[in-house]
Design a protein around this motif. Structure first.
Motif, PDB file in Angstrom:
ATOM      1  N   GLY A   1       0.812  -1.215   0.000  1.00 20.20           N
ATOM      2  CA  GLY A   1       0.000   0.000   0.000  1.00 20.20           C
ATOM      3  C   GLY A   1       0.843   1.260   0.000  1.00 20.20           C
ATOM      4  O   GLY A   1       0.522   2.234  -0.682  1.00 20.20           O
ATOM      5  N   ALA A   2       1.940   1.235   0.741  1.00 20.19           N
ATOM      6  CA  ALA A   2       2.822   2.396   0.817  1.00 20.19           C
ATOM      7  C   ALA A   2       3.633   2.584  -0.460  1.00 20.19           C
ATOM      8  O   ALA A   2       4.143   3.672  -0.717  1.00 20.19           O
ATOM      9  N   ASN A   3       3.753   1.527  -1.249  1.00 21.33           N
ATOM     10  CA  ASN A   3       4.579   1.574  -2.468  1.00 21.33           C
ATOM     11  C   ASN A   3       3.783   1.158  -3.707  1.00 21.33           C
ATOM     12  O   ASN A   3       4.338   0.588  -4.641  1.00 21.33           O
ATOM     13  N   LEU A   4       2.510   1.472  -3.718  1.00 23.39           N
ATOM     14  CA  LEU A   4       1.626   1.008  -4.788  1.00 23.39           C
ATOM     15  C   LEU A   4       2.040   1.509  -6.169  1.00 23.39           C
ATOM     16  O   LEU A   4       2.031   0.752  -7.136  1.00 23.39           O
ATOM     17  N   GLU A   5       2.424   2.771  -6.264  1.00 26.71           N
ATOM     18  CA  GLU A   5       2.835   3.296  -7.573  1.00 26.71           C
ATOM     19  C   GLU A   5       4.068   2.577  -8.094  1.00 26.71           C
ATOM     20  O   GLU A   5       4.154   2.249  -9.279  1.00 26.71           O
TER      21      GLU A   5
ATOM     22  N   GLN B   1       4.029  -3.016 -14.886  1.00 28.18           N
ATOM     23  CA  GLN B   1       4.030  -2.506 -16.257  1.00 28.18           C
ATOM     24  C   GLN B   1       5.338  -2.830 -16.972  1.00 28.18           C
ATOM     25  O   GLN B   1       5.338  -3.314 -18.105  1.00 28.18           O
ATOM     26  N   THR B   2       6.446  -2.563 -16.314  1.00 32.78           N
ATOM     27  CA  THR B   2       7.761  -2.775 -16.915  1.00 32.78           C
ATOM     28  C   THR B   2       8.019  -4.251 -17.163  1.00 32.78           C
ATOM     29  O   THR B   2       8.505  -4.639 -18.234  1.00 32.78           O
ATOM     30  N   SER B   3       7.688  -5.091 -16.188  1.00 32.89           N
ATOM     31  CA  SER B   3       7.898  -6.537 -16.344  1.00 32.89           C
ATOM     32  C   SER B   3       7.056  -7.102 -17.477  1.00 32.89           C
ATOM     33  O   SER B   3       7.537  -7.884 -18.303  1.00 32.89           O
ATOM     34  N   ILE B   4       5.795  -6.713 -17.520  1.00 33.46           N
ATOM     35  CA  ILE B   4       4.906  -7.199 -18.578  1.00 33.46           C
ATOM     36  C   ILE B   4       5.427  -6.748 -19.938  1.00 33.46           C
ATOM     37  O   ILE B   4       5.501  -7.533 -20.885  1.00 33.46           O
TER      38      ILE B   4
END
Length: 104
Positions: A34-38, A45-48
């Motif tokens: 939750g604290a690092n959601l972004e 996104q990058t992995s995909i």
């Protein structure tokens, strides 16, 4: 939903196709997520984009990830270059990723 990349709009059924899929995930600390959601969404996104790109990574901006449900992420890849983005290759690449590649 439409996507804007490089000041161009891409809408499914009009000028793009979309590959949609679901990612199931588990985290040791929901509070840390939750604290690092972004950062976690950018990592998805990058992995995909990296794995789906077959021989060349896809632009992570063409990948939309929704992590609004705990443990479940909806992902969409917008095929903004239909001449060079092959649906079969992308889905084949995604389904052939070993699970340990995503484990941290």
């Amino acid at each position: 939903d439409c996507l804007t990349v490089n000041q161009q709009h891409f809408c499914p059924g009009f000028n793009t196709q979309v590959i949609e899929f679901t990612i199931l995930y588990d985290v040791a600390s929901p509070q840390a997520l939750g604290a690092n959601l972004e950062a976690a969404q950018l990592a998805f996104q990058t992995s995909i984009g990296q794995y789906a790109g077959h021989s060349t990574a896809l632009d992570p901006n063409t990948v939309v990830v929704d992590t609004s449900l705990p443990g479940l992420a909806g992902a969409s890849i917008y095929l903004i270059d239909l001449e060079n983005m092959n649906v079969g290759q992308i889905t084949s690449s995604l389904y052939s990723i070993p699970l340990q590649n995503f484990q941290a």
